[in-house]
Design a protein around this motif. Structure first.
Motif, PDB file in Angstrom:
ATOM      1  N   CYS A   1       2.007   4.021  10.028  1.00  0.00           N
ATOM      2  CA  CYS A   1       2.820   3.491   8.924  1.00  0.00           C
ATOM      3  C   CYS A   1       3.936   4.449   8.515  1.00  0.00           C
ATOM      4  O   CYS A   1       4.949   4.016   7.974  1.00  0.00           O
ATOM      5  CB  CYS A   1       1.930   3.174   7.727  1.00  0.00           C
TER       6      CYS A   1
ATOM      7  N   GLU B   1       0.809   2.008  -2.075  1.00  0.00           N
ATOM      8  CA  GLU B   1      -0.324   1.667  -1.202  1.00  0.00           C
ATOM      9  C   GLU B   1      -0.777   0.225  -1.406  1.00  0.00           C
ATOM     10  O   GLU B   1      -1.285  -0.415  -0.492  1.00  0.00           O
ATOM     11  CB  GLU B   1      -1.487   2.642  -1.467  1.00  0.00           C
ATOM     12  N   GLU B   2      -0.577  -0.307  -2.618  1.00  0.00           N
ATOM     13  CA  GLU B   2      -0.967  -1.701  -2.892  1.00  0.00           C
ATOM     14  C   GLU B   2      -0.228  -2.670  -1.978  1.00  0.00           C
ATOM     15  O   GLU B   2      -0.769  -3.691  -1.563  1.00  0.00           O
ATOM     16  CB  GLU B   2      -0.678  -2.059  -4.357  1.00  0.00           C
TER      17      GLU B   2
ATOM     18  N   ASP C   1       1.776   1.315  -7.389  1.00  0.00           N
ATOM     19  CA  ASP C   1       1.436   2.216  -6.281  1.00  0.00           C
ATOM     20  C   ASP C   1       1.838   1.582  -4.945  1.00  0.00           C
ATOM     21  O   ASP C   1       1.447   0.450  -4.639  1.00  0.00           O
ATOM     22  CB  ASP C   1      -0.072   2.491  -6.315  1.00  0.00           C
TER      23      ASP C   1
ATOM     24  N   PHE D   1       0.653  -2.190   0.995  1.00  0.00           N
ATOM     25  CA  PHE D   1       0.132  -2.145   2.365  1.00  0.00           C
ATOM     26  C   PHE D   1      -1.078  -3.067   2.557  1.00  0.00           C
ATOM     27  O   PHE D   1      -1.475  -3.348   3.684  1.00  0.00           O
ATOM     28  CB  PHE D   1      -0.191  -0.705   2.764  1.00  0.00           C
TER      29      PHE D   1
ATOM     30  N   GLN E   1       7.684  -4.527  -1.190  1.00  0.00           N
ATOM     31  CA  GLN E   1       7.620  -3.066  -1.271  1.00  0.00           C
ATOM     32  C   GLN E   1       8.629  -2.536  -2.288  1.00  0.00           C
ATOM     33  O   GLN E   1       8.309  -1.684  -3.120  1.00  0.00           O
ATOM     34  CB  GLN E   1       7.918  -2.455   0.106  1.00  0.00           C
TER      35      GLN E   1
END
Length: 586
Positions: A51, A225-226, A223, A228, A214
């Motif tokens: 990633c 990461e959420e 965040d 993803f 994003q």
């Protein structure tokens, strides 16, 4: 079996040196080169990309402008309508935008066109419905780039329109110069735009939608990461929409599959379980040929809202019911397709087999199946194929082509036949203005294909003795996954293998198990999942029925086989062994 031309891909490089630098075998190094991956940086990304190697969504032209408008609408509490599309990519894009905008506190709803009533993408009917329901903003996904008139209509109504898409930019050609068309949308995000400097153009609609989410999460300080968590849906759409599994798409699918293996989405889990699979098993193959068709079946035979609803479920029992409905719809679609293919073959064999371009009129076949049937007929006859059906507004259909025939360009030569058409070299959609027979005559009159063009060409990665692959090599080949468009599964070939025994197995007697011997006397196990009766007929014609019968009894015979294969690990009673999966023979 029809004639085929096999040829080996021969691309040069210092495979030994590449192998040493990357800790792989020269075989794997050559396979990577065959897939057009050149240079240490590209090879490293191909083998080890994560990633961290994904491109920055800020690089998408007008992405920041779109997100600024969208975030302001969310903060103002303005009602937002997502307009998606009825295929896998459209459903997944809609899901990603809906969940992402909701997470940011947006007042958002979805509309997906009805394939039969609305046709593809945004249209005035959907715009008027959104306006009447008080929507302030429309955001498209997997469509909208070509909706010049429709978006103009939405702007006349005073609506804000945001476009996210990945399709080709429409243009008009004037005196040999292309002028690209742009709608009046407030912001357009599509990597294929001339002004877009995004490094990779091959994204699907769901990936474009995800990149927007994003940036939206960034705006709302959520965040990163959420975002993803959506990668399993991005991967599903990328494979399902048959995008090339190169560069960024390769990373997205590989990372998405990892997340799919532990998916918490109730709808995704239910769909997997209804197909007698487990999440940990899922590969790109299962998305393309098992799960994806269930999602597409809803848009073909009913409404894609069923599939979208599945992935939005919060109740496990309801998810199971919807998944069961999709599996049943897909079974119905398969049965209808099989009937259509049978009827099409009958029409070809009885009258049009001699034509270079097959035009098959199936008035009673569901129009959503025309493309699938055309693809199957193309595979059987290795000719360009148009399958036409009766639509609500006259005869319409789909075409599927071969590499030697640029379908869209050829259709341009007789454009007077169509009230509407579009496509690219390998596929097309059309609505007829002329009679079917007139179109058949004109499209064939334009065709310059030769007999040589009708011989299928099979690319082989390398000639490799059938006994050469080891369990270690097979495990290493897994580093080349995910396989699919643009990153095909490797194909190896060996010739003059003696057939020691053939046996027909499987619940439906549709699998051929073979015991073969190489020229060096090494024994090899192989399996063929193709047409068993065609295999028997082919070798009966070549060697005689007596020899085939002898092979089926495990007795000495004269049969010699040349095969294209892929090696796999077979596990039986806890023991691992190498088994060849045969794809072609002669």
């Amino acid at each position: 079996m029809k004639m085929e031309k096999w040829y080996e891909i021969k691309k040069g490089a210092d495979f030994q040196a590449i192998a040493e630098r990357f800790g792989i075998s020269p075989v794997t190094a050559r396979l990577i080169r065959n897939r057009g991956v050149i240079g240490d940086a590209a090879i490293d990304k191909y083998l080890n990309g994560t990633c961290r190697d994904l491109y920055d969504p800020h690089l998408l032209y007008e992405s920041e402008k779109l997100v600024c408008i969208l975030s302001e609408k969310i903060r103002q509490g303005r009602p937002i309508r997502i307009i998606g599309d009825y295929d896998i990519d459209g459903v997944m894009s809609t899901y990603i935008l809906y969940q992402g905008i909701t997470r940011c506190g947006g007042s958002v709803s979805c509309a997906i066109p009805d394939r039969m009533r609305d046709g593809y993408g945004i249209n005035e009917h959907l715009i008027d419905a959104a306006y009447e329901e008080g929507m302030d903003t429309i955001i498209t996904c997997d469509n909208g780039i070509a909706a010049i008139n429709e978006i103009a209509h939405a702007k006349e109504l005073g609506m804000t329109v945001l476009v996210t898409d990945h399709h080709e930019i429409p243009y008009v050609e004037e005196q040999g110069v292309r002028r690209y068309l742009r709608s009046a949308a407030d912001a357009i995000v599509n990597p294929k735009q001339q002004e877009c400097s995004y490094p990779y153009k091959g994204l699907c609609g769901a990936t474009v939608a995800w990149k927007i989410i994003q940036l939206l999460y960034e705006k709302f300080c959520i965040d990163a990461e959420e975002a993803f968590a959506f990668l399993e849906f991005v991967a599903f759409a990328t494979v399902g929409d048959v995008m090339e599994l190169t560069d960024e798409n390769r990373i997205l699918v590989r990372e998405g599959l990892k997340r799919l293996h532990r998916t918490a989405n109730l709808g995704m889990r239910a769909l997997i379980l209804q197909n007698q699979l487990t999440p940990e098993q899922i590969t790109s193959y299962h998305i393309g040929f098992v799960l994806g068709p269930c999602v597409n079946a809803s848009g073909r035979l009913e409404t894609a809202k069923i599939a979208l609803n599945l992935f939005l479920q919060k109740n496990e029992i309801n998810a199971g019911k919807i998944a069961k409905e999709l599996v049943e719809l897909n079974a119905q679609r398969k049965s209808m397709t099989a009937d259509g293919v049978e009827l099409a073959k009958q029409i070809v064999d009885e009258g049009t087999a001699g034509e270079k371009v097959l035009v098959i009129y199936l008035p009673g076949v569901h129009e959503s199946l025309a493309g699938i049937i055309a693809g199957r007929i193309r595979e059987s006859y290795h000719k360009p194929v148009f399958v036409l059906t009766d639509g609500e507004e006259g005869v319409k259909g789909s075409g599927r082509s071969t590499e030697a025939y640029s379908m869209y360009d050829e259709m341009c030569k007789c454009r007077e036949c169509f009230s509407k058409f579009g496509g690219h070299p390998m596929a097309a959609g059309l609505s007829l203005r002329e009679d079917v027979a007139v179109f058949r005559g004109k499209i064939n009159a334009c065709c310059e294909l030769t007999e040589e063009d009708f011989i299928p060409k099979i690319r082989i990665d390398m000639a490799m003795p059938a006994a050469y692959p080891t369990i270690g090599l097979i495990r290493e080949l897994a580093r080349l996954e995910p396989f699919g468009n643009g990153n095909s599964k490797p194909q190896f070939a060996d010739r003059e293998l003696a057939l020691l025994r053939a046996s027909v197995v499987g619940r439906n007697q549709n699998v051929l198990k073979l015991s073969l011997m190489t020229a060096a006397g090494e024994h090899v196990s192989a399996v063929y999942f193709g047409d068993v009766e065609a295999w028997k007929q082919y070798y009966s014609e070549k060697y005689g029925q007596t020899e085939v019968d002898a092979a089926l009894r495990g007795r000495a015979n004269a049969i010699r086989m040349s095969v294209i294969y892929y090696p796999e690990i077979n596990v039986y009673q806890g023991m691992e062994s190498v088994q060849l999966i045969i794809r072609n023979y002669k």
